[in-house]
Each structure stands twice: as structure tokens, then as C-alpha cells.
Design a protein around this motif. Structure first.
Motif, PDB file in Angstrom:
ATOM      1  N   ILE A 146      48.619  39.713  35.469  1.00 48.09           N
ATOM      2  CA  ILE A 146      47.421  38.564  35.661  1.00 48.09           C
ATOM      3  C   ILE A 146      46.891  38.110  34.392  1.00 48.09           C
ATOM      4  O   ILE A 146      46.814  37.080  34.076  1.00 48.09           O
ATOM      5  CB  ILE A 146      46.103  39.219  36.597  1.00 48.09           C
ATOM      6  CG1 ILE A 146      46.835  39.582  37.927  1.00 48.09           C
ATOM      7  CG2 ILE A 146      45.146  38.070  36.414  1.00 48.09           C
ATOM      8  CD1 ILE A 146      45.787  40.032  38.869  1.00 48.09           C
ATOM      9  N   ASP A 147      46.746  39.059  33.491  1.00 52.67           N
ATOM     10  CA  ASP A 147      46.026  38.599  32.041  1.00 52.67           C
ATOM     11  C   ASP A 147      47.143  38.292  31.274  1.00 52.67           C
ATOM     12  O   ASP A 147      47.158  37.255  30.379  1.00 52.67           O
ATOM     13  CB  ASP A 147      45.468  40.092  31.497  1.00 52.67           C
ATOM     14  CG  ASP A 147      44.108  40.158  32.126  1.00 52.67           C
ATOM     15  OD1 ASP A 147      43.498  39.334  32.724  1.00 52.67           O
ATOM     16  OD2 ASP A 147      43.985  41.316  32.327  1.00 52.67           O
ATOM     17  N   ASP A 199      39.426  32.081  36.607  1.00 46.99           N
ATOM     18  CA  ASP A 199      38.962  33.080  35.712  1.00 46.99           C
ATOM     19  C   ASP A 199      37.640  33.205  35.836  1.00 46.99           C
ATOM     20  O   ASP A 199      36.809  32.585  35.241  1.00 46.99           O
ATOM     21  CB  ASP A 199      39.364  33.002  34.358  1.00 46.99           C
ATOM     22  CG  ASP A 199      39.301  34.170  33.442  1.00 46.99           C
ATOM     23  OD1 ASP A 199      38.765  35.206  34.093  1.00 46.99           O
ATOM     24  OD2 ASP A 199      39.311  34.031  32.266  1.00 46.99           O
ATOM     25  N   GLU A 200      37.321  33.986  37.169  1.00 43.80           N
ATOM     26  CA  GLU A 200      35.880  34.208  37.565  1.00 43.80           C
ATOM     27  C   GLU A 200      35.337  35.700  37.256  1.00 43.80           C
ATOM     28  O   GLU A 200      36.381  36.343  37.115  1.00 43.80           O
ATOM     29  CB  GLU A 200      35.527  33.567  39.027  1.00 43.80           C
ATOM     30  CG  GLU A 200      35.990  32.238  38.891  1.00 43.80           C
ATOM     31  CD  GLU A 200      35.118  31.371  39.641  1.00 43.80           C
ATOM     32  OE1 GLU A 200      33.944  31.838  39.966  1.00 43.80           O
ATOM     33  OE2 GLU A 200      35.353  30.026  40.071  1.00 43.80           O
ATOM     34  N   LYS A 201      34.194  36.028  37.639  1.00 48.92           N
ATOM     35  CA  LYS A 201      33.891  37.225  37.292  1.00 48.92           C
ATOM     36  C   LYS A 201      34.694  38.422  37.872  1.00 48.92           C
ATOM     37  O   LYS A 201      35.190  39.179  37.575  1.00 48.92           O
ATOM     38  CB  LYS A 201      32.351  37.583  37.601  1.00 48.92           C
ATOM     39  CG  LYS A 201      31.737  38.923  37.314  1.00 48.92           C
ATOM     40  CD  LYS A 201      30.433  38.879  36.754  1.00 48.92           C
ATOM     41  CE  LYS A 201      29.881  40.275  36.125  1.00 48.92           C
ATOM     42  NZ  LYS A 201      28.531  40.667  36.671  1.00 48.92           N
ATOM     43  N   TRP A 250      53.725  45.470  22.513  1.00 47.97           N
ATOM     44  CA  TRP A 250      54.887  45.516  23.474  1.00 47.97           C
ATOM     45  C   TRP A 250      54.332  45.622  25.048  1.00 47.97           C
ATOM     46  O   TRP A 250      53.444  46.688  25.126  1.00 47.97           O
ATOM     47  CB  TRP A 250      55.767  46.821  23.342  1.00 47.97           C
ATOM     48  CG  TRP A 250      56.606  46.881  24.363  1.00 47.97           C
ATOM     49  CD1 TRP A 250      57.800  46.195  24.840  1.00 47.97           C
ATOM     50  CD2 TRP A 250      56.770  47.870  25.314  1.00 47.97           C
ATOM     51  NE1 TRP A 250      58.523  46.596  25.869  1.00 47.97           N
ATOM     52  CE2 TRP A 250      57.668  47.826  26.349  1.00 47.97           C
ATOM     53  CE3 TRP A 250      55.895  49.069  25.735  1.00 47.97           C
ATOM     54  CZ2 TRP A 250      58.170  48.585  27.328  1.00 47.97           C
ATOM     55  CZ3 TRP A 250      56.167  49.803  26.552  1.00 47.97           C
ATOM     56  CH2 TRP A 250      57.143  49.533  27.438  1.00 47.97           C
ATOM     57  N   ALA A 251      54.426  45.068  26.039  1.00 48.43           N
ATOM     58  CA  ALA A 251      54.106  45.216  27.500  1.00 48.43           C
ATOM     59  C   ALA A 251      52.420  44.882  27.582  1.00 48.43           C
ATOM     60  O   ALA A 251      52.281  45.110  28.807  1.00 48.43           O
ATOM     61  CB  ALA A 251      54.571  46.949  27.869  1.00 48.43           C
ATOM     62  N   ARG A 252      52.034  44.220  26.699  1.00 46.44           N
ATOM     63  CA  ARG A 252      50.760  43.947  27.026  1.00 46.44           C
ATOM     64  C   ARG A 252      50.472  42.683  25.957  1.00 46.44           C
ATOM     65  O   ARG A 252      49.553  42.598  25.312  1.00 46.44           O
ATOM     66  CB  ARG A 252      49.486  44.975  26.872  1.00 46.44           C
ATOM     67  CG  ARG A 252      49.495  45.675  25.802  1.00 46.44           C
ATOM     68  CD  ARG A 252      48.224  46.614  25.732  1.00 46.44           C
ATOM     69  NE  ARG A 252      48.443  47.556  24.936  1.00 46.44           N
ATOM     70  CZ  ARG A 252      47.952  47.570  23.713  1.00 46.44           C
ATOM     71  NH1 ARG A 252      47.107  46.509  23.303  1.00 46.44           N
ATOM     72  NH2 ARG A 252      48.352  48.453  22.835  1.00 46.44           N
ATOM     73  N   GLU A 253      51.416  41.654  25.957  1.00 47.31           N
ATOM     74  CA  GLU A 253      51.318  40.507  25.273  1.00 47.31           C
ATOM     75  C   GLU A 253      50.174  39.742  25.550  1.00 47.31           C
ATOM     76  O   GLU A 253      49.772  39.269  26.850  1.00 47.31           O
ATOM     77  CB  GLU A 253      52.688  39.805  25.255  1.00 47.31           C
ATOM     78  CG  GLU A 253      53.980  40.527  24.889  1.00 47.31           C
ATOM     79  CD  GLU A 253      54.499  41.421  26.073  1.00 47.31           C
ATOM     80  OE1 GLU A 253      53.784  41.684  26.939  1.00 47.31           O
ATOM     81  OE2 GLU A 253      55.650  41.827  25.844  1.00 47.31           O
TER      82      GLU A 253
END
Ligand code: DGJ
Length: 700
Positions: free
Chosen positions: A516-517, A601-603, A169-172
Motif C-alpha cells: 500500500i505504501d 490517504d486518510e487517517k 530493498w523491499a521497502r522502496e
């Protein structure tokens, strides 16, 4: 295109080819598009099977298991016939993709006269192939199905990187990769929902490219990968066989949900293909191609603590900024001042709504906004009139204390009486409120599955059939309403739901840094067109992180923009800033919502770029996610642009502009010396440093 030469069948999309040998039930090839030849004979006998039943000489995880009419688990399906159907058959009671006709049907029959049908529909435009299976009981006894997967794909070799989208939950849907070169790996859900924990979308990657698989189903799913002897990697996807035991009476057919698969040379291309497929062949109805309204939702602004005055004040402030839709979230019904009561009592709380939904809706519309409401139709609180009147509507096992989650129980949606009741009451809520938007929430996992007269092994799937029946009946009655799905955030974010809901609440985590993730992970299999993304208060309510209003807006532009905070608390400067954000968003809404989105998606830089279909314009959001003293120079390569177009690039904050050719922007390393904005970051106690770039084709 489907072409047949005797038992050899070629299924071509624009960029991929699948070759099947029907009589031996094997895959001969799946990958990049081949030339037009038909000489595949030498590739037979490679052991890549379309399906597998145990009890014979296949010891890998099998796709089908049932107690056969002759008393054993053995089923020896042999080839019966091939048909190319002009129309894609509907899957009774289940959602599925649409918009493409030609379908390959393969039939295999066992000596008991049980028959297996496999279906392959080719979506040429998106390079996706939809696959499903059916078992027909042509025997003289009931069959008990213990496992019936939608798709088996045997990939050559045993060196695959398996990518899943996992969390809680909250980090799917955070991306997780691991190499599976031997053994069995399972990605699944046993929660009665596709789940926050493990999405049904998975990828298998090797040096040739990426295979993507997804399931058009919202309940328990299972993706099994087995690598090893005899030198292949088997991918199975379908309904989870956990607690699954389905009795198939004589003369009846069991249908699997639909699975979809795609091959592409790399992850970005695979995502682009799935984005197109979902937008064109999964999402449907009036809102499919329609720009979605900028909304304000009162949940994080007020939680349960509101009255009409407060709601109208938020709506008035929202209107001033350019918001188009006001959404009244949880708490408007029964005596719901907390999450301990009233689910099921879908009558208006007059004290909180100032005369009910209809009058509140009218007042909101008088301000110039559309009106939307929240419901959680599949749930019941024990402290509710509904429970007092119909305790047997709740999902619980007689004599056993049920498991409560968020203090609530679930309705037994496997029961037709309960389904009809939900259709009636929820339709009434929508009709009497005149809502133009409905958020359909679902805030717990399934436990204590029980329904009188329902065999326990059938419960989970019968629930899903009931759920889909209810959702489709309600949606048919209100074809103009924009329905947004939600399951405590993104707990049922799947292709099954997207056949009904034109958009889905991506996550209850509204922190731009976490988003972002979450949004990037979601974007592997799903387009931004379906992802709700809101600007919420800072510090964020879920994480305590602080982020500038600008960063929060930038990240939310990666999905469907909304605001979820008490807008009356904005300072005049913030009101002005939000008004500018919304003006900008509306000007660029078509691009942001329906353009082609790619992950950056870079360093040190994460974000996205959304490119218009004709590639004449793009918007990139670049976020610097880490910062420490003496940072190396941060650079970025953009994606999806036209190589030969010269773009004028400007920062939305007005702090710079330059010109460059698409080729260079995509292949060169663009230095971003000013991306880290010390002042903003320090003011927001370590917040995100974020910048939006606008790219426009240079006018000659
Ligand atoms: C969970 C949802 O994801 C939230 O957005 C909010 O609607 C709450 N439920 C309300 O109870």
C-alpha cells in the motif's frame, strides 16, 4: 507554446507559465498559467538564475564546475544567442522524452570559448517542461568537468517542504517530508543505479503549490536543495558529481541527461500531470497503450527448485484461472540451483527445463499461455563458464578483492566488447525461446568500478551509456516483446528505464500491507501503467504477514496484476476465487491499467481510486490499515469523479450498495462502518481489512 519578445521568453503549458530572460540568464516566473501579457520587466534582477558556475559572485551550490582552459575553475558564461528549434534534439546515447517538438535553445559563451547550451521543451498537454544542458569545448585545451547538472531552478523564498521517496530493498519509495528553510539538503544515489534508497523524483511545496522534479537517468543522481541567503531556494538535479571527473576533448560536447519539471496547485494534480507525461511522452513502443497480460511468475512459487513437470503444473493451474502469460524466473540456465553461480552462462539447463527453453515455451503455448523469461544480463558469477573464459569481463580492480553482493560481480558494461557480447547472447536467448515477455533483472549495486583504459571519474556514466546502448539494441531487435524492468524489485525504477521498459517490477516486497505504501509512494511521480503488482502467498515470504486472497488481489489492482505463487497449492475454492478475480480484472483492465489513479490517504484508510477517462466508472480500493477496540468511525472522501454524475456504488464482495452524486462522494465524509472485517482479519492473524467499491454512472 514558446513565445519570444526580444530577450524575454514565455513558455506556456495548458496550466503553467515559465518566463526566462535570456540575456541575463534568469527565471522571472514559474508557476500557474498567467494571462497573455508580456510585461515582465519589473521581475528581472530577482537573482533566480538558470545556471551557476563558481568563482564569481554566486555562493549557492552551483550547477556547473569544470577546470577551464585558462587554468582556473572560473567560467563566466555570457549570453550569446536564442533559438527556437522546430524539433526537440535527441540527446546522444541517453534516453529522453518524446512527442513534442518546439524547443528553446539558449547559448552562453565563456571568454575561453567554452560554450553552454540549455534546452527547454514544453509539453503543453501534461504541463511538464523538459530541460537539459550541454557543454561544448570550443577552447584550445581539454576541459575536465567535475559537475554538470541538468537543471537548476531557483525558487523564490526559503520555506519549502521538500518531499522525497526513500527506503531500501523491499521497502522502496516511501514518502518522506521535511521543511528546508536554511542549509543544504541532498537526495542522491552513489550506487550506480537510481536506487531503492532514494528515487530521483522530488517535490518542493509551499502555499502556492507543488513543484515536481525528476531525472531521465538510471545511474548516480543528485538532487540538491539549498535554502538561505539571498532569499531563495535552489534546486539542482542531474548526474551525481560523486567520483565524477570527465575529460572533454577540444571540439567535443558533453550532454547532461534530461530533467523534467512540473508545477501544480496540489500533490494530486501534480501526480495526474506526471502520470499523463510518463504514459504519453516516456513510455513508447508497441506496449505503450496495449493492455498488459495477467501473468504468473514462478519465483516465489518455486525459487530455484523446479523442473519441467512442476512448471507445467503451475502453468496448467494458471491457465484454468484465466492467467495469460507464464513467466519463468531465475534458475533456468547453467547449473543455477542457487544464487552462487552461473550468471553469464545463458544456456538452457535441460534437466530443469525439460529440453530447453524452446521446447518448454512450446508446451506452455500449447496450454494457451504466452511464455516469458527472466534474465540478468549485466551480471557475472565467478563460478561460471563465462568468468572462466573471460575473467576480464568482470568489473573489478586488478589485484584487489572485489566486493560481492548476492555472491555476484557485475560485467564491465562500459567496455564496448562486453556490450556487444551481451547484445549477442541475450538476443540469442530471446530468439531461441521465442519469449513474448522478458524480465530484465539487476540485483546489486555497483562497486569496484574499473575498466581498462577508462578514466575512473568517467566510469559510472560510461557504464550507463553502455547499458542504454545494449538495452536499446536488444529492444530494437524484438519490438513486439513486452520488456519488464527489475532491479531486485524497484532499484532502478526511474524515467530513464521507462523510456525502454513499458513496465517495471515495483518491489520485491509482495506483502499487500507493505505494498500500500510502496505503490502509493511510487504513484506520486509514476502511473500505475508501469507498476508490476503481484498476488503472492500468505503468510507473505518477505514479512510473514498474512492477508486474505481478496485483500491481496485488491491491492494488486493498483498496478499491473500478476500472481507469484505456486498455483497448484490452491484449494478448489481458492482456484474459483482467483478465476473470479481474473475475470473481473479483465473486464475492468482498461480502466484499472489506463484510467486516472488517485491516492486515498486518510487517517485509517489508505488505497486508491482509478477513474475512467470519461468519469463514467471508477474502482476504489479502501484498506483499513489499523484497528483497535472502540475505533472511531472510519470515513473516506473519494477523488477524481465527476461532480455532477450520480454513481451507483457496489462492493465487489456483494456486501452492500448505495447511490450518491460525485460531488458528495468527493466532499462528504462517507462512513465506512463495515470496512473492518473482523472475521477475515482474525482468521489472517491481524491481516489487512480491504474492500473494493465499483462506481458506475447511473443510467437515466
Ligand atoms: C530479484 C527480483 O526482484 C525477483 O523478482 C526475482 O526475479 C529474483 N531477483 C530472482 O533472482
Amino acid at each position: 507554446m514558446i513565445k519570444r519578445r526580444e530577450q524575454m521568453i514565455r513558455l506556456d503549458t495548458q496550466n503553467t507559465t515559465l518566463v526566462i530572460k535570456a540575456d541575463t540568464a534568469e527565471y522571472l516566473y514559474y508557476g500557474k498559467r498567467l494571462g497573455n501579457g508580456f510585461e515582465f520587466g519589473a521581475y528581472a534582477g530577482g537573482g533566480k538564475k538558470l545556471f551557476s558556475a563558481p568563482g564569481k559572485d554566486d555562493y549557492t551550490e552551483y550547477s556547473i564546475l569544470f577546470e577551464n582552459a585558462d587554468g582556473g575553475f572560473v567560467a563566466d558564461f555570457t549570453f550569446s544567442k536564442v533559438r527556437i528549434l522546430p524539433e526537440k534534439p535527441e540527446i546522444p546515447g541517453l534516453p529522453s522524452s518524446y512527442g513534442e517538438g518546439k524547443t528553446l535553445e539558449l547559448k552562453y559563451v565563456d571568454t575561453t570559448r567554452a560554450a553552454l547550451y540549455l534546452y527547454y521543451t514544453v509539453f503543453e498537454d501534461s504541463d511538464v517542461i523538459a530541460v537539459s544542458a550541454r557543454l561544448f569545448n570550443g577552447t584550445k585545451k581539454d576541459l575536465r568537468i567535475r559537475r554538470f547538472m541538468s537543471l537548476q531552478m531557483d525558487l523564490p523564498g526559503t520555506e519549502y517542504n521538500i518531499v522525497t521517496f526513500e527506503g531500501a530493498w523491499a521497502r522502496e519509495r516511501n514518502k518522506v517530508s521535511r521543511e528546508i528553510s536554511s542549509g543544504i539538503f541532498v537526495n542522491d544515489s552513489k550506487r550506480g543505479m537510481s536506487s531503492h534508497a532514494r528515487n530521483p523524483f522530488i517535490m518542493a511545496e509551499d502555499e502556492r503549490g507543488v513543484y515536481g522534479f525528476n531525472l531521465v537517468y538510471s545511474g548516480n543522481h543528485k538532487e540538491t536543495i539549498e535554502a538561505g541567503d539571498p532569499g531563495r531556494t535552489r534546486v539542482l538535479t542531474g548526474i551525481n558529481d560523486f567520483m565524477f571527473d570527465w575529460t572533454l576533448p577540444v571540439g567535443e560536447t558533453f550532454c547532461s541527461p534530461e530533467a523534467v519539471m512540473c508545477f501544480a496547485p496540489d500533490e494530486d494534480t501534480l501526480s495526474t500531470r506526471f502520470h499523463f507525461f510518463v504514459s504519453e511522452h516516456i513510455v513508447r513502443g508497441k506496449w505503450k497503450k496495449k493492455e498488459r497480460p495477467v501473468l504468473v511468475n514462478n519465483w516465489e512459487g518455486t525459487y530455484f527448485d523446479f523442473n519441467e513437470e512442476k512448471l507445467l503444473a503451475i502453468a496448467e493451474a494458471a491457465k484454468k484461472t484465466g492467467v495469460e502469460l507464464f513467466v519463468l524466473d531465475d534458475g533456468w540456465f547453467g547449473k543455477r540451483d542457487s544464487d552462487t553461480c552461473s550468471l553469464g552462462d545463458w544456456y538452457d539447463n535441460l534437466e530443469k527445463t525439460g529440453g530447453g527453453l524452446a521446447s518448454l515455451g512450446e508446451k506452455i503455448r500449447a496450454l494457451g499461455l504466452s511464455f516469458g523469461i527472466w534474465v540478468e544480463p549485466e551480471m557475472i558469477s565467478e563460478d561460471s563458464d563465462l568468468y572462466r573464459a573471460h575473467p576480464n569481463f568482470a568489473m573489478k580492480i586488478p589485484g584487489r578483492t572485489p566486493t560481492r553482493m548476492r555472491n555476484q560481480l557485475m560485467l564491465n558494461m562500459a567496455d564496448e566488447r562486453v556490450q556487444n557480447y551481451v547484445v549477442r547472447v541475450i538476443s540469442d536467448v530471446i530468439a531461441r525461446s521465442g519469449a513474448e515477455y522478458v524480465k530484465w533483472d539487476f540485483n546489486r549495486s555497483m562497486t569496484d568500478c574499473y575498466g581498462k583504459g577508462i578514466f575512473p571519474g568517467e566510469y559510472f556514466h560510461r557504464y550507463m551509456l553502455g547499458y542504454y546502448r545494449v538495452v536499446s539494441k536488444i529492444m530494437k531487435k524484438f519490438p513486439s516483446v513486452l520488456f519488464e524492468g527489475c532491479a531486485g524489485g524497484g532499484g532502478r525504477f526511474d524515467l530513464g528505464n521507462l523510456c525502454y521498459f513499458a513496465q517495471y517490477w515495483t518491489s520485491d516486497d509482495t506483502d499487500a500491507r507493505m505494498r500500500i505504501d510502496i505503490q502509493a509512494g511510487s504513484s506520486y511521480g509514476y502511473p500505475q501503467t508501469v507498476m508490476g503488482a503481484h498476488v503472492s502467498a500468505s503468510p507473505n515470504h518477505q514479512t510473514g504477514n498474512s492477508n486474505s486472497l481478496d485483500a491481496r488481489f485488491n491491492v494488486a489492482c493498483g498496478g499491473l496484476l500478476g500472481y507469484e505463487l505456486d498455483m497448484t497449492k490452491f484449494t478448489p475454492q481458492e482456484m474459483e476465487e482467483v478465476a473470479q478475480q481474473i475475470e473481473f480484472y479483465k473486464e475492468n483492465r482498461k480502466l484499472l491499467q489506463f484510467g486516472d489513479q488517485y491516492r486515498i490517504d486518510e487517517k485509517f484508510v489508505k488505497g486508491f481510486i482509478t477513474v475512467s477517462k470519461d468519469k463514467s466508472m471508477a474502482i476504489a480500493v479502501l484498506n483499513q490499515t489499523v484497528a483497535y477496540p472502540a475505533m472511531p468511525l472510519v470515513t473516506v472522501r473519494l477523488k477524481g469523479l465527476s461532480e455532477t454524475t450520480v454513481y451507483d456504488v457496489t462492493r465487489r464482495d456483494g456486501k452492500g450498495s448505495f447511490t450518491a452524486e460525485g460531488d458528495l462522494l468527493m466532499n462528504g465524509d462517507l462512513p465506512l462502518p463495515d470496512l473492518f472485517d473482523r472475521e477475515t482479519v482474525f482468521r489472517n492473524s491481524g491481516g489487512l481489512s480491504s474492500c473494493m467499491y465499483i462506481l458506475k454512472k447511473r443510467k437515466n
